[in-house]
Write an enzyme that holds these catalytic residues in place. Structure first.
Site, PDB file in Angstrom:
ATOM      1  CG  HIS A  43      54.254  17.024 105.286  1.00 34.37           C
ATOM      2  ND1 HIS A  43      55.305  16.773 104.444  1.00 34.37           N
ATOM      3  CD2 HIS A  43      53.222  16.248 104.851  1.00 34.37           C
ATOM      4  CE1 HIS A  43      54.942  15.871 103.548  1.00 34.37           C
ATOM      5  NE2 HIS A  43      53.674  15.547 103.767  1.00 34.37           N
ATOM      6  CB  CYS A  89      56.479  18.272 101.557  1.00 35.21           C
ATOM      7  SG  CYS A  89      56.804  19.501 102.836  1.00 35.21           S
TER       8      CYS A  89
END
EC number: 3.4.19.12
Length: 1356
Positions: A484, A178
């Site tokens: 994330h 990510c």
């Protein structure tokens, strides 16, 4: 998609008819494998027209109405499926839908074509109803996302393939990439970077396109701009980095990736037009200066930067900066160097007070700000994330951060060397200096040659054009251990903000950007970030507002020629992928099985066939897959529906050779609840018709005369048939008379049911899809006997319980050493001497040659039996006639005559003892065997916790009938009664209180004979590599036999008595564990298990194997394994110590006296109860097999005299020295706190009133950092007794820390604290204590310019 109010499913005329019946419709989309497991539920009024039903389904699944069919799924035959009329105004009730029931429908392809997806066909978007979202969306199978703040969206398969309604394409997260996706999307949305990348042209001759980073970025950007997919892969880009698949599972910092990637691009772009692109866009300059406050002399150097790191919370401060502007001011705020940090001035020639700081000289076109949210907590020694609130403006005026005040002084003209850098702090921890190599600027050289007035004027002009606009916010959600990343980016095309969250792209607002400030609404105290949101901005990218430089994205018609060609190639590849995907969506994939007609082995493969292919064409494909050409003609093959799990042929497809496979299999599905079988036949055979309502029965014919069970014959029957009809069916198949036929159904393991009720149906008898029966039809008297007393039952019972084991024998027989062992064993008991000698004669007396055995007549061999063979081995053994009859039943697992068994055993005995050299081998004690197994302290913990010995218990299962009338529950009844009496269960002992575990009863008769089960052994040639010269036996044995009887049957093959060898069960990975419970059966063994026989004394009745560890209370590793010993029930602790003395001297080199060591309880690594010399095992001390005890060497005489005393281990903490003393044992007469303080005062000299104590935490030695012990422990608890809360000290071995409360805590400097912190961290990690935080090992982020790294060189 929810139907709007204007598009009501309920007709207007009955809108308010609340009592109208409703129809429940459940629709399954079978058009592709991704949606086959999804169900769409509609609850419609019974008067709803069919056309409205189709409209509702279309809106639910996202398909264009009219491009799909709905067919019945309520068990209707595939051949009879007729699609519903989608234009009909007929109500669903009139169309056959039932009220109050579930009406199942299948959504299928229309005219062989896939349904059209709404977003692809119509391109319609509904921005008004689109929910905006920001933040990490949990993805199916996601690893990188750790936040649970957002609800997962329900994305259908069609939405994955179609482009987002925003017009932007997402990036697929490979696993934990990510951070890469966020940076790539930011670069893509930067016009200047994207345009420059497009202008670069890849030269085929220069590099491999697969490993060219700029070329793969170019391809990725082209796909992001032109692809019709919702998201595209980044694997080609990461492959160009030199990364393998493991890198996808490494999470890295996005700012670190940015710098490493820019460096790699600069290397690749050398000597090209883009060589200085990174510097032109992202590089700024600043001055690092030191000015003398006495003479004004200034030394300085110029540094370059690609990003500005901004501190969230200053070091040592409890308050975070409120905004980016505040953090920028702090970044350039100078500090005063005074006191010990004074600066040596070259002009003054002495140390003087000075001012040190940074000045911005040049700001880049693209300004990158890194918010340093990751920090290190020196208190906990952990990495932490600061979630404090920090605002940032949409427009940032950087002119306020340029300072020309010092430029007015003439002293600034002088430039010196870099001595200031060597003097101390220069903010190097805040700077990103990886790219500070500037060819035009060198350290200590002033390049500004023009006058001060010119410089001031120049700076003034620059100030007017330093307004930056925010266009990218890279957000991190999670903690310092992992999280994330996603990006919020403003498009310069429409000034709209978008959230780029891996494959999901959506519109967001300015309010959503403000949510990334972090923090909470409360005050910004030190602990505020602990309660704040973990989702906050991490990197900010601003672009200078300069109309002369601000670029727009290149349009398609403005692309360079090489980019136009690249776009065309990528379009063709995408179209090809789409066609392949369509083929995949229309391909049926089902397991295919085939019994090879020649090899007679079941083959398995996967049949992949297009749904429009006919059954005949599918057969041809299956024929080639199974490679049957030459083995059987194609005309002798067919495909039938098959259930491999139950080995059941469900149905055949007569007359449907031209039917499409999609119809036969019920559509394209991801998984099928059935398989296909490629059935073959001989030329003289015909295929049998299999109907869906039939059941399969495997019939085994039993012959009582030969005592054999024949291989199965398949018969198909109906569940509504009676037993009489079923017998007649079997009679035709096996050619046996039905009148005398006995049929036995094996419903499950060892559940044999005689079918003797003539008019009972097969369904009532428990038949299922696949069944197994045994049939016997003869005129013998056995059929008139009670079933459980008949020979048929005995044969089938043995057939169900016989297993095949492979037994590894010792490499050499014990020989004369065995004779001496037997003599020594028997010398203590004259009553057993004759028996021992007799058994040895039985084992060794017969010394005929192998040739002599082979020349014996067949008739004589036939007269031998296993009973006679045993009588030859044990002169005083005898058996009943019934037992003899039962044991002679031949094993069904191997059709070898029982005579061969006797011959093999005799032959094996001859081979084993005919060679006199084999009788000489070394002695091996129990400890030798355990040493061979290399049992460490860790191993012993594992063994004692899970596999300390074989657990062959059937407590929860039904009783197993044994030959002597006992059942399996009687074996364990003594354990239960013993447990009820408050004693510890002895699951792993060699005997039990009931006495049933001893190998011989009072009369000397072998107990194995009383409950004898089937046993047959024969030599076996093991595979290569199993050990040269090692002998193996293949043993067929009834698994209800006890371990004791099993060992006695092995005596002739091992060559020693069963008490002189041990049985080890071999598990996976060749792990071996000793089986010691003689009264347990072999019920936990299964076919082809391996057993190893090792020489050495086995446990006698009442004996236990014990592991002895040395307790070293003041050593870094306090637990050291010494040896294995054997303790016996009824033995005193002193007697066990006497037996240990010679073993300790010989095996461990410990020369001790009996009064200079003690034994004590061991629980994991914790020392427990001290065992006193007069304690008796099993009476005073609970003991079990593979038990563990501590041996502790004493400095003086034993202080523990009674069980009322308590021995605690005390350790003094000295706060003024920051040290802990060694352990000292304190023996208390009771549980009084006052007595404990008195004892501590005596040994330490601390006045009684100044004693403070605390109980240690965790496992021994309860280690704790000296930086934490003074505050973290519960000092001086307000209790009067040790055995109450919160101390609960009721047993020996508790750890007590104590201190003098008047002793002041040592004040540490920062250097001392850091040094002590490192030492303590190293010490605690070595001992393995207080390691509560174990972060994953981080791997450095690298991009390999010359391909993948050399694994051998890069391994840590």
């Amino acid at each position: 998609m929810v139907p709007s109010e204007e598009n009501q499913l309920v007709p207007k005329e009955i809108e308010n008819a609340a009592d109208e019946p409703r129809v429940l419709c459940i629709i399954q989309d079978t058009t592709n494998s991704k949606t086959v497991n999804e169900r769409i539920t509609l609850n419609l009024p019974a008067s709803t027209p069919l056309r409205r039903l189709f409209e509702a389904v279309a809106s639910k699944v996202g398909y264009v109405n009219g491009t799909f069919d709905l067919v019945w799924g309520n068990g209707v035959s595939v051949a009879d499926m007729t699609p519903l009329d989608q234009t009909s105004d007929k109500s669903v009730l009139d169309a056959g839908f039932e009220v109050g029931k579930k009406n199942f429908l299948h959504l299928t392809d229309k005219d062989g074509e896939q349904p059209h997806i709404i977003s692809e066909e119509s391109g319609a978007t509904d921005d008004g109803t689109q929910d905006t979202f920001i933040g990490p969306l949990p993805r199916e199978g996601s690893v990188g996302c750790t936040s649970s703040d957002y609800v997962c969206q329900n994305y259908s398969y069609s939405s994955i393939l179609s482009k987002s309604e925003t017009g932007y394409v997402g990036l697929v997260n490979q696993a934990m990439t990510c951070y890469l996706n966020s940076l790539l999307q930011t670069l893509f949305m930067t016009p200047e970077f994207r345009n420059a990348l497009y202008r670069w042209e890849f030269e085929d001759s220069e590099d491999d396109p697969v490993m060219s980073i700029p070329y793969q970025l170019q391809r990725l950007f082209v796909l992001l701009q032109t692809s019709k997919k919702r998201a595209i892969e980044t694997t080609d880009v990461t492959r160009s980095f030199g990364w393998d698949s493991s890198e996808a599972w490494q999470q890295h910092d996005v700012q670190e990736l940015c710098r490493v990637m820019f460096d790699a691009l600069e290397q690749k772009w050398k000597q090209t037009e883009q060589a200085d692109l990174i510097n032109q866009l992202y590089q700024g300059k600043l001055k690092d200066y030191v000015r003398c406050l006495e003479c004004g002399y200034e030394g300085w150097r110029i540094d370059t930067y690609l990003d500005i790191p901004l501190v969230i919370r200053p070091y040592g401060s409890n308050q975070a900066f409120a905004s980016v502007e505040e953090a920028l001011h702090a970044f350039i705020q100078p500090e005063i160097l005074d006191g010990p940090n004074q600066y040596f001035c070259e002009r003054c020639k002495k140390k003087c007070d000075a001012r040190k700081g940074l000045r911005f000289l040049h700001f880049p076109y693209l300004l990158t700000l890194q918010l340093k949210r990751f920090d290190f907590d020196y208190t906990t020694m952990h990495r932490i994330k600061l979630n404090d609130r920090m605002t940032f403006p949409e427009e940032l005026d950087m002119s306020t951060f340029t300072d020309v005040e010092d430029e007015k002084s003439p002293q600034t003209e002088s430039c010196t060397d870099s001595g200031a850098e060597n003097e101390g702090s220069c903010h190097s921890d805040q700077m990103s200096n990886d790219f500070s190599n500037d060819d035009g600027v060198d350290e200590g050289i002033c390049l500004e040659s023009n006058s001060s007035a010119e410089r001031i004027s120049k700076v003034g002009i620059e100030k007017n054009s330093l307004l930056y606009e925010l266009f990218s916010v890279m957000v991190h959600s999670g903690s310092a251990a992992g999280g994330h990343y996603y990006a919020c980016i403003k498009s310069f095309s429409d000034e709209q903000w978008y959230s780029f969250n891996d494959q999901h792209v959506s519109k967001i607002t300015q309010e959503d950007i403000k949510k990334t400030y972090g923090g909470s609404s409360g005050s910004r105290g030190y602990y505020s970030s602990a309660f704040a949101s973990s989702t906050n901005a991490y990197m900010l990218i601003y672009r200078l507002k300069d109309p002369t430089r601000n670029a727009k994205f290149l349009e398609v018609n403005e692309y360079p020629e090489h980019i136009k060609q690249l776009v065309q190639r990528e379009k063709e590849l995408e179209e090809q992928e789409k066609r392949q995907r369509e083929i995949e969506r229309n391909t049926c994939k089902v397991k295919l099985f085939c019994m090879h007609p020649v090899k007679q082995i079941m083959m398995e493969n996967k049949l992949e066939v297009h749904k429009d292919k006919t059954l005949k064409e599918a057969l041809e494909i299956a024929y080639k897959i199974m490679d049957l050409e030459g083995a059987v003609p194609l005309d002798c093959c067919r495909l039938v529906k098959y259930d491999e799990f139950h080995d059941y042929l469900e149905r055949s497809y007569e007359g449907q050779e031209d039917t499409p496979m999609g119809l036969l299999l019920g559509g394209v599905k991801s998984t099928y609840m059935f398989d296909l079988l490629l059935e073959t036949r001989r030329l003289d055979q015909i295929f049998q018709c299999y109907k869906p309502c039939e059941v399969m029965v495997k019939v085994h014919v039993v012959d009582l005369k030969t005592e054999s069970v024949a291989p199965p014959i398949s018969v198909r029957a109906y569940l509504n048939q009676t037993v009489t009809e079923f017998k007649q069916l079997i009679s035709k198949a096996v050619h046996l008379p039905a009148e005398t036929m006995r049929v036995v159904l094996e419903r499950c393991y060892n559940d044999l049911r005689l079918l003797n009720v003539a008019n009972k149906t097969l369904k009532a008898e428990g038949f299922f899809r696949s069944n197994k029966v045994f049939v016997e039809s003869s005129e013998s008297s056995d059929r008139h006997m009670a079933y459980v007393d008949s020979c048929l039952w005995k044969l089938l019972d043995r057939h169900a319980n016989t297993i095949r084991l492979y037994v590894s024998l010792p490499e050499q027989s014990p020989g004369s050493q065995f004779k001496r062992t037997v003599t020594q064993k028997a010398s203590g008991d004259s009553g057993n001497l004759d028996e021992a000698c007799t058994r040895v004669k039985g084992l060794m007396g017969n010394t005929r040659s192998v040739e002599a055995i082979l020349e014996e007549s067949t008739e004589k061999l036939k007269s031998l039996s296993l009973q006679q063979d045993l009588e030859g081995d044990n002169g005083d053994s005898s058996k009943s006639t019934e037992a003899s009859d039962f044991e002679n039943i031949e094993s069904p697992l191997n059709e070898v005559d029982s005579l061969a068994s006797a011959e093999n055993r005799e032959l094996e005995n001859q081979i084993q003892i005919s060679d006199p050299e084999n009788f000489q081998s070394e002695e091996r004690s129990d400890s030798d065997v355990n040493n061979d197994r290399s049992t460490s302290s860790v191993d012993s913990d594992i063994l004692s916790s899970s596999h300390s010995s074989d657990t062959l218990c059937n407590v929860d299962s039904a009783p197993i009938p044994l030959a002597n009338g006992l059942d399996s529950h009687s074996i364990t009844s003594s354990r239960r009664s013993k447990a009820n009496e408050g004693k510890k269960e002895t699951w792993d002992t060699a005997e039990e209180d009931s006495g049933t575990d001893s190998e011989y009863d009072e009369s000397g008769k072998s107990k194995g004979e009383a409950q004898y089960m089937y046993f047959r052994a024969e030599p076996y040639a093991a595979d290569e590599g199993s050990g040269e010269g090692q002998k193996w036996l293949m043993v067929h044995v009834d698994k209800r036999i006890t371990l004791s009887a099993f060992k006695q049957h092995l005596e002739p093959f091992v060559g020693v008595l069963s008490s002189h060898f041990k049985v080890f069960r071999v598990y996976a990975s060749n792990q071996e564990f000793e089986s010691v419970r003689l009264n347990e059966t072999l019920s936990s063994f299964s076919d082809d298990n391996k057993i190893t026989i090792r020489l050495g004394r086995a446990l006698k009745k009442g004996e236990y194997r014990v592991k002895v560890y040395q307790l070293l209370i003041n050593e870094p590793e306090p637990c050291k394994f010494l040896l294995d010993a054997i303790f016996a029930k009824g033995m005193t602790v002193r007697q066990s110590k006497e037996e240990l003395l010679p073993q300790l001297r010989e095996q461990c080199g410990l020369d001790l006296t009996i009064d200079r060591f003690r034994l004590r309880k061991k629980t994991w690594k914790n020392p427990g109860t001290v065992f006193l010399d007069y304690h008796v095992y099993e009476e005073d001390i609970n003991i079990s097999s593979n038990w563990e005890v501590f041996l502790e060497i004493l400095d003086g005489a034993e202080k523990m005299k009674s069980m009322s005393q308590i021995a605690v281990l005390s350790r003094r903490w000295r706060p003024s020295e920051m040290t802990l003393d060694s352990f000292q044992e304190v023996v208390l007469e009771g549980s009084s706190v006052d007595e404990l303080k008195e004892k501590l005062s005596e040994i330490s000299g601390i006045p009684l009133e100044y004693i403070e104590f605390a109980k240690g935490r965790g496992t021994f030695p309860c280690d704790i950092s000296v930086l934490e012990i003074h505050q973290d422990l519960d000092w001086n608890p307000k209790v009067t007794a040790l055995n109450i809360w919160p101390l609960y000290i009721c047993d020996d071995g508790a750890v007590i820390f104590y201190r003098d409360k008047t002793e002041e805590l040592m004040e540490l400097t920062d250097e001392q604290r850091n040094e002590l912190m490192k030492k303590e961290s190293s010490r605690l990690q070595k001992t393995g204590h207080r390691v509560t935080y174990s972060p994953r090992k981080e791997k450095a982020l690298k991009i390999y310019l010359d391909g993948a790294p050399n694994k051998e060189l890069t391994q840590d």
